[in-house]
Design a protein around this motif. Sequence first.
Motif, PDB file in Angstrom:
ATOM      1  N   ALA A 120      16.151   6.910 100.173  1.00 44.08           N
ATOM      2  CA  ALA A 120      16.511   5.602 100.720  1.00 44.08           C
ATOM      3  C   ALA A 120      15.622   4.499 100.153  1.00 44.08           C
ATOM      4  O   ALA A 120      14.424   4.677 100.001  1.00 44.08           O
ATOM      5  N   LYS A 121      16.244   3.368  99.857  1.00 43.88           N
ATOM      6  CA  LYS A 121      15.483   2.197  99.406  1.00 43.88           C
ATOM      7  C   LYS A 121      14.825   1.504 100.593  1.00 43.88           C
ATOM      8  O   LYS A 121      13.716   0.996 100.480  1.00 43.88           O
ATOM      9  N   ASN A 122      15.540   1.471 101.722  1.00 41.28           N
ATOM     10  CA  ASN A 122      15.039   0.856 102.954  1.00 41.28           C
ATOM     11  C   ASN A 122      15.193   1.856 104.101  1.00 41.28           C
ATOM     12  O   ASN A 122      16.118   1.754 104.907  1.00 41.28           O
ATOM     13  N   PRO A 123      14.296   2.860 104.181  1.00 43.64           N
ATOM     14  CA  PRO A 123      14.464   3.922 105.170  1.00 43.64           C
ATOM     15  C   PRO A 123      14.230   3.460 106.610  1.00 43.64           C
ATOM     16  O   PRO A 123      13.302   2.705 106.885  1.00 43.64           O
ATOM     17  N   VAL A 124      15.135   3.932 107.474  1.00 43.43           N
ATOM     18  CA  VAL A 124      15.050   3.638 108.906  1.00 43.43           C
ATOM     19  C   VAL A 124      15.198   4.951 109.664  1.00 43.43           C
ATOM     20  O   VAL A 124      16.173   5.669 109.471  1.00 43.43           O
ATOM     21  N   MET A 125      14.229   5.266 110.501  1.00 44.70           N
ATOM     22  CA  MET A 125      14.317   6.423 111.399  1.00 44.70           C
ATOM     23  C   MET A 125      14.695   5.877 112.775  1.00 44.70           C
ATOM     24  O   MET A 125      13.925   5.112 113.373  1.00 44.70           O
ATOM     25  N   ALA A 126      15.879   6.247 113.255  1.00 46.08           N
ATOM     26  CA  ALA A 126      16.360   5.736 114.540  1.00 46.08           C
ATOM     27  C   ALA A 126      16.584   6.887 115.517  1.00 46.08           C
ATOM     28  O   ALA A 126      17.019   7.966 115.128  1.00 46.08           O
ATOM     29  N   VAL A 127      16.284   6.621 116.776  1.00 53.39           N
ATOM     30  CA  VAL A 127      16.527   7.574 117.851  1.00 53.39           C
ATOM     31  C   VAL A 127      17.551   6.945 118.789  1.00 53.39           C
ATOM     32  O   VAL A 127      17.354   5.828 119.289  1.00 53.39           O
ATOM     33  N   ALA A 128      18.660   7.646 119.002  1.00 54.15           N
ATOM     34  CA  ALA A 128      19.772   7.099 119.772  1.00 54.15           C
ATOM     35  C   ALA A 128      19.415   6.846 121.231  1.00 54.15           C
ATOM     36  O   ALA A 128      19.677   5.775 121.767  1.00 54.15           O
ATOM     37  N   PHE A 129      18.827   7.842 121.877  1.00 54.20           N
ATOM     38  CA  PHE A 129      18.545   7.740 123.311  1.00 54.20           C
ATOM     39  C   PHE A 129      17.057   7.934 123.553  1.00 54.20           C
ATOM     40  O   PHE A 129      16.557   9.064 123.563  1.00 54.20           O
ATOM     41  N   TYR A 133      11.887   0.817 121.094  1.00 58.49           N
ATOM     42  CA  TYR A 133      10.700   0.490 120.297  1.00 58.49           C
ATOM     43  C   TYR A 133      11.132   0.104 118.897  1.00 58.49           C
ATOM     44  O   TYR A 133      12.215   0.461 118.437  1.00 58.49           O
ATOM     45  N   GLU A 134      10.267  -0.642 118.241  1.00 54.36           N
ATOM     46  CA  GLU A 134      10.486  -1.036 116.853  1.00 54.36           C
ATOM     47  C   GLU A 134       9.127  -1.255 116.210  1.00 54.36           C
ATOM     48  O   GLU A 134       8.310  -2.023 116.696  1.00 54.36           O
ATOM     49  N   GLY A 144      13.990   2.771 118.266  1.00 56.08           N
ATOM     50  CA  GLY A 144      14.373   3.674 119.346  1.00 56.08           C
ATOM     51  C   GLY A 144      15.271   2.992 120.350  1.00 56.08           C
ATOM     52  O   GLY A 144      15.065   1.812 120.683  1.00 56.08           O
ATOM     53  N   GLY A 145      16.266   3.732 120.822  1.00 55.73           N
ATOM     54  CA  GLY A 145      17.131   3.275 121.904  1.00 55.73           C
ATOM     55  C   GLY A 145      17.749   1.914 121.683  1.00 55.73           C
ATOM     56  O   GLY A 145      18.397   1.652 120.665  1.00 55.73           O
ATOM     57  N   GLU A 146      17.525   1.030 122.642  1.00 56.85           N
ATOM     58  CA  GLU A 146      18.136  -0.295 122.613  1.00 56.85           C
ATOM     59  C   GLU A 146      17.770  -1.084 121.355  1.00 56.85           C
ATOM     60  O   GLU A 146      18.594  -1.842 120.832  1.00 56.85           O
TER      61      GLU A 146
END
Length: 183
Positions: A120-129, A133-134, A144-146
């Motif tokens: 990824a050029k712009n990696p994002v690790m996201a947690v659905a639930f 946080y950011e 994370g989340g919202e």
Amino acid sequence: MINQKIYNFSHSSLKDKVFLKIKKNLKSNKKTLNIFKKAVPELVPVLTFERTYLTCLGYTLQEIASKFGKNVINADKGKTKICGVDLLVSYLGEVSLKLNKNTQCGTHQKDSFKKLVKNAKNPVMAVAFSESYEYKKNNVLYLGGEAFWSKIDIDYQDLYDTIQKSIQDTYDEIKLTYGSTLQ
């Protein structure tokens, strides 16, 4: 509040997959089942429900994000497949979406992270639930989340309530179909 469009889009597909897997496990050779299902066969429906629903929910959330989110492409579809990437968000980056913070553990989690960072050029690790946080660390954006869902214009609380209703409705149907051993 329940988002009826998301519920209609996701519920029947998730429910159908759960019921198919329960039927398969109930008919299968008991030697192929895990120790819990062998020891207490009455638990096959509920244990299969949890495992199958959560497994299918990950991909369904990708589909929800791409169908209802702003400028989101499901990277698992078509020519856009990138190893370690679940979603492409034009103004955010390449997203690896996990169901919960502790969805993966050990080596597999590290492998997923390595694949994301490598591809990824712009990696994002996201947690659905999770809690919202950011933060950014080592060129990786963590959401994370919202904080994640708001970036793609999906109301987190509505999504959470909708998925929770789908889980409850599926469980109620399982109880009606397979009896009171689940109560």
